[in-house]
Motif scaffolding. Structure first.
Motif, PDB file in Angstrom:
ATOM      1  N   LEU A  21       9.599   2.695  14.419  1.00  9.07           N
ATOM      2  CA  LEU A  21       8.785   2.897  13.224  1.00  9.07           C
ATOM      3  C   LEU A  21       8.386   4.357  13.069  1.00  9.07           C
ATOM      4  O   LEU A  21       8.355   4.892  11.958  1.00  9.07           O
ATOM      5  CB  LEU A  21       7.540   2.013  13.286  1.00  9.07           C
ATOM      6  N   TYR A  69      11.766   6.150  11.915  1.00  5.45           N
ATOM      7  CA  TYR A  69      12.463   5.775  10.685  1.00  5.45           C
ATOM      8  C   TYR A  69      11.551   5.380   9.529  1.00  5.45           C
ATOM      9  O   TYR A  69      12.030   4.912   8.499  1.00  5.45           O
ATOM     10  CB  TYR A  69      13.458   4.639  10.974  1.00  5.45           C
ATOM     11  N   THR A  70      10.237   5.510   9.673  1.00  5.07           N
ATOM     12  CA  THR A  70       9.339   5.255   8.556  1.00  5.07           C
ATOM     13  C   THR A  70       8.313   6.381   8.471  1.00  5.07           C
ATOM     14  O   THR A  70       8.197   7.201   9.382  1.00  5.07           O
ATOM     15  CB  THR A  70       8.588   3.910   8.692  1.00  5.07           C
ATOM     16  N   ARG A  71       7.544   6.367   7.393  1.00  7.58           N
ATOM     17  CA  ARG A  71       6.489   7.363   7.208  1.00  7.58           C
ATOM     18  C   ARG A  71       5.107   6.771   7.499  1.00  7.58           C
ATOM     19  O   ARG A  71       4.087   7.348   7.120  1.00  7.58           O
ATOM     20  CB  ARG A  71       6.542   7.902   5.781  1.00  7.58           C
ATOM     21  N   LEU A  72       5.045   5.629   8.153  1.00  9.52           N
ATOM     22  CA  LEU A  72       3.762   5.035   8.496  1.00  9.52           C
ATOM     23  C   LEU A  72       2.942   5.978   9.374  1.00  9.52           C
ATOM     24  O   LEU A  72       3.489   6.690  10.220  1.00  9.52           O
ATOM     25  CB  LEU A  72       3.968   3.718   9.247  1.00  9.52           C
ATOM     26  N   LEU A 129      13.721  11.371   9.086  1.00  7.67           N
ATOM     27  CA  LEU A 129      13.574  11.422   7.638  1.00  7.67           C
ATOM     28  C   LEU A 129      13.626  12.864   7.136  1.00  7.67           C
ATOM     29  O   LEU A 129      13.265  13.779   7.852  1.00  7.67           O
ATOM     30  CB  LEU A 129      12.235  10.782   7.254  1.00  7.67           C
ATOM     31  N   THR A 186       0.977  -2.406  13.288  1.00  4.00           N
ATOM     32  CA  THR A 186       2.159  -3.189  12.940  1.00  4.00           C
ATOM     33  C   THR A 186       2.770  -3.858  14.161  1.00  4.00           C
ATOM     34  O   THR A 186       3.246  -4.996  14.079  1.00  4.00           O
ATOM     35  CB  THR A 186       3.215  -2.294  12.261  1.00  4.00           C
ATOM     36  N   ASN A 225      12.153  -1.677   7.486  1.00  2.00           N
ATOM     37  CA  ASN A 225      11.269  -2.347   6.536  1.00  2.00           C
ATOM     38  C   ASN A 225      11.579  -3.832   6.447  1.00  2.00           C
ATOM     39  O   ASN A 225      10.683  -4.675   6.393  1.00  2.00           O
ATOM     40  CB  ASN A 225      11.398  -1.694   5.152  1.00  2.00           C
ATOM     41  N   GLU A 258      15.562   3.312   7.740  1.00  3.60           N
ATOM     42  CA  GLU A 258      14.228   3.085   7.197  1.00  3.60           C
ATOM     43  C   GLU A 258      14.205   1.757   6.441  1.00  3.60           C
ATOM     44  O   GLU A 258      13.294   0.953   6.597  1.00  3.60           O
ATOM     45  CB  GLU A 258      13.800   4.215   6.262  1.00  3.60           C
TER      46      GLU A 258
END
Length: 246
Positions: free
Chosen positions: A201, A204-207, A246, A215, A122, A118
């Motif tokens: 994304l 590995y992200t919370r978007l 996550l 993005t 970023n 993550e």
């Protein structure tokens, strides 16, 4: 180095980060000059030689990691990419990179991989105040220049006329040579790059799904869902549910 080069790059990635000094990487028939803060991602498959800088300069010191593309949630670039980490963030990024678990087996797992990736995602896509994307040197062939620009600027609006002009080729000739080299049209490969990064994304992200699409440079959500399903065989939400780290 053509279609097989692209397919190999999808599977395995080597990351080189110059933490001090200057020098160069010799990668196959390519010479990549490096100085502190340069970050280079290359597909595994060519012999790599590290040449140190001149005696008057500090010796080149590098951080290194090797990954299977699956560990980037399909976000591994399928083309060589080059980044510049700004000087005040070099030590921070070195700690981040060295803290990532190195993986050569696509089936291996790690409890700590999610937080590390993550942070890495970023850095790579969402913190422009810390790093910037840069094309490779102009000594590359026109098609490699185009591939480098695509991998660095995929989140922006890109067109065949713009890219062909930047590599000094006519639009028609560029399209023909590009398809011969990659096995894909310019639009097809640009879409693939964007979807691969969107997978990373999502994993590995919370978007939100909409933020992920924006993005990677796709503003129309209908188009994003259509492309994602075409490439991945499922919706973005289903992919996240199945692969969420996550």
């Amino acid at each position: 180095m053509d279609k097989a080069f692209l397919e190999l790059a999808v599977r395995n990635i080597e990351i080189f980060f110059a933490t001090e000094g200057c020098g160069k990487l010799v990668y196959g028939d390519k010479t990549i000059r490096l100085e502190q803060g340069d970050l280079v991602l290359l597909p595994i498959g060519e012999d790599i030689e590290v040449n140190r800088g001149a005696a008057a300069s500090p010796s080149l010191r590098m951080a290194y990691r090797k990954f299977h593309a699956n560990h980037l949630g399909m976000a591994a670039p399928i083309l060589p990419m080059r980044w510049k980490v700004f000087p005040r963030h070099v030590e921070e990024f070195e700690r981040l990179l060295c803290g990532l678990p190195e993986r050569g087996n696509p089936d291996s797992e790690s409890d700590g991989i999610s937080a590390g990736w993550e942070g890495f995602m970023n850095w790579m896509l969402m913190e422009p105040e810390k790093s910037e994307l840069r094309p490779f040197e102009a000594e590359d062939s026109p098609i490699r220049q185009a591939l480098s620009i695509m991998s660095c600027r995929f989140m922006n609006s890109l067109s065949v006329p713009e890219i062909s002009r930047r590599v000094a080729m006519s639009t028609r000739h560029f399209q023909r040579v590009f398809k011969s080299f990659t096995g894909r049209s310019f639009v097809q490969l640009l879409q693939e790059i964007r979807i691969r990064h969107s997978c990373g994304l999502l994993q590995y992200t919370r978007l939100s799904v909409q933020a992920v699409a924006e993005t990677v440079g796709i503003s129309d959500m209908y188009s994003f869902y259509r492309l994602f399903r075409s490439h991945c065989g499922m919706t973005p939400a289903a992919f996240r549910l199945r692969n969420q780290a996550l």
